[in-house]
Design a protein around this motif. Sequence first.
Motif, mmCIF file in Angstrom:
data_model
loop_
_atom_site.group_PDB
_atom_site.id
_atom_site.type_symbol
_atom_site.label_atom_id
_atom_site.label_comp_id
_atom_site.label_asym_id
_atom_site.label_seq_id
_atom_site.Cartn_x
_atom_site.Cartn_y
_atom_site.Cartn_z
ATOM 1 N N TRP A 138 -6.842 58.331 53.328
ATOM 2 C CA TRP A 138 -5.590 57.592 53.262
ATOM 3 C C TRP A 138 -5.681 56.376 54.171
ATOM 4 N N GLN A 139 -5.083 55.266 53.741
ATOM 5 C CA GLN A 139 -4.959 54.080 54.576
ATOM 6 C C GLN A 139 -3.494 53.626 54.585
ATOM 7 N N PHE A 140 -3.018 53.250 55.759
ATOM 8 C CA PHE A 140 -1.644 52.769 55.896
ATOM 9 C C PHE A 140 -1.646 51.483 56.710
ATOM 10 N N SER A 141 -0.703 50.600 56.419
ATOM 11 C CA SER A 141 -0.539 49.396 57.229
ATOM 12 C C SER A 141 0.935 49.075 57.367
ATOM 13 N N LEU A 142 1.281 48.478 58.505
ATOM 14 C CA LEU A 142 2.641 48.030 58.778
ATOM 15 C C LEU A 142 2.540 46.632 59.367
ATOM 16 N N THR B 41 4.988 47.307 54.291
ATOM 17 C CA THR B 41 4.205 48.534 54.442
ATOM 18 C C THR B 41 3.307 48.724 53.226
ATOM 19 N N GLN B 42 2.094 49.175 53.464
ATOM 20 C CA GLN B 42 1.147 49.500 52.405
ATOM 21 C C GLN B 42 0.617 50.911 52.626
ATOM 22 N N ALA B 43 0.351 51.581 51.525
ATOM 23 C CA ALA B 43 -0.300 52.891 51.572
ATOM 24 C C ALA B 43 -1.348 52.933 50.470
ATOM 25 N N TYR C 23 -4.732 55.342 48.758
ATOM 26 C CA TYR C 23 -5.434 56.623 48.706
ATOM 27 C C TYR C 23 -6.642 56.478 47.790
ATOM 28 N N GLU D 285 -2.935 51.936 45.416
ATOM 29 C CA GLU D 285 -2.222 51.356 46.541
ATOM 30 C C GLU D 285 -0.768 51.094 46.162
ATOM 31 N N THR E 78 -7.979 53.031 63.796
ATOM 32 C CA THR E 78 -6.788 52.229 64.112
ATOM 33 C C THR E 78 -7.203 50.813 64.496
ATOM 34 N N THR F 288 -3.202 48.720 61.107
ATOM 35 C CA THR F 288 -3.740 49.500 59.992
ATOM 36 C C THR F 288 -4.262 50.827 60.521
#
Length: 288
Positions: free
Chosen positions: A9-13, A44-46, A48, A57, A246, A276
């Motif tokens: 999983w990748q997330f960004s704010l 925000t992005q997510a 997988y 995404e 991170t 990220t």
Amino acid sequence: MPISEEGNWQFSLNYDLNVLNTLKDGTNTLSDNTRKRTTHSIMTQAGYTLNDRFSVETFFSFVRQERKITPIGQPATFTATDGIGDAVLLLKYQFLKNFQVGAGFKAPLGPSDLSNEIGIPLNADLQPGSGAWDILYWIGGRQTIKSRPSMTAIGSAIFRSTGQNKKYFGNQVYEFGDELQINLGIADRITLGSLIFDPSLSFKYRHVAADKNKADNTSDIKPVPSTGGEWVFIRPAISYLLSPATSFQANVQLPLYAKLVNTQVTPTYRINVGATFLIKNKKSYEID
């Protein structure tokens, strides 16, 4: 988002500030400070990674639009709107080791019918959402520079085929112009003791067709004056890797060239800061 391993999983704010204080007519900059626009966005992005070929995404945002008009010799007027922006879903396919193609859509999640304090509906460019479904096509990749293994050439392109908001002002039709963006750049990795930084420099070309509007049921849909144009931006950026999972990043985007249709307010500068996060699957940890 970058290519990752299966099950990750990748997330960004990110916070994005877009300041539009420059007035242009075609390619000519006008000495007019009566119109100013600012857009604040929380994004925000997510992502997988489904397997070694496919990933998905999503993108969500909260948008605040501000407009200030100061007519000569008259009091200034200030208008602001805020709300959830439209959402994006993108499915990506890795057809080579470091290259991907993708397709998806933008869903009209945000409001597009907001009014000012006295109840007058606001124009489309002040709405948090577009009120229309759009189709997105994307391609991107990166290639290591053989003479310097820490350096990477990066590139991407995205095309947005816009749909129609058929409830604009209640009974009108509005369609934002189709949009093409091309990004080309280079990134490197620098270590200072235990600190790891990834500086980069990229150029963005953006072309937007004129918006279209159908004012009533009898008229044809027609181009909207003072919409559309093309831009070239330069974007220096830097990322700090706190850990393999991170990172924090910041970039500034500055216009190098703009050719607008008629007279428009155009970007003066844009700043983006964010973080990220990578969450690896159990198998990835076992391999590491």
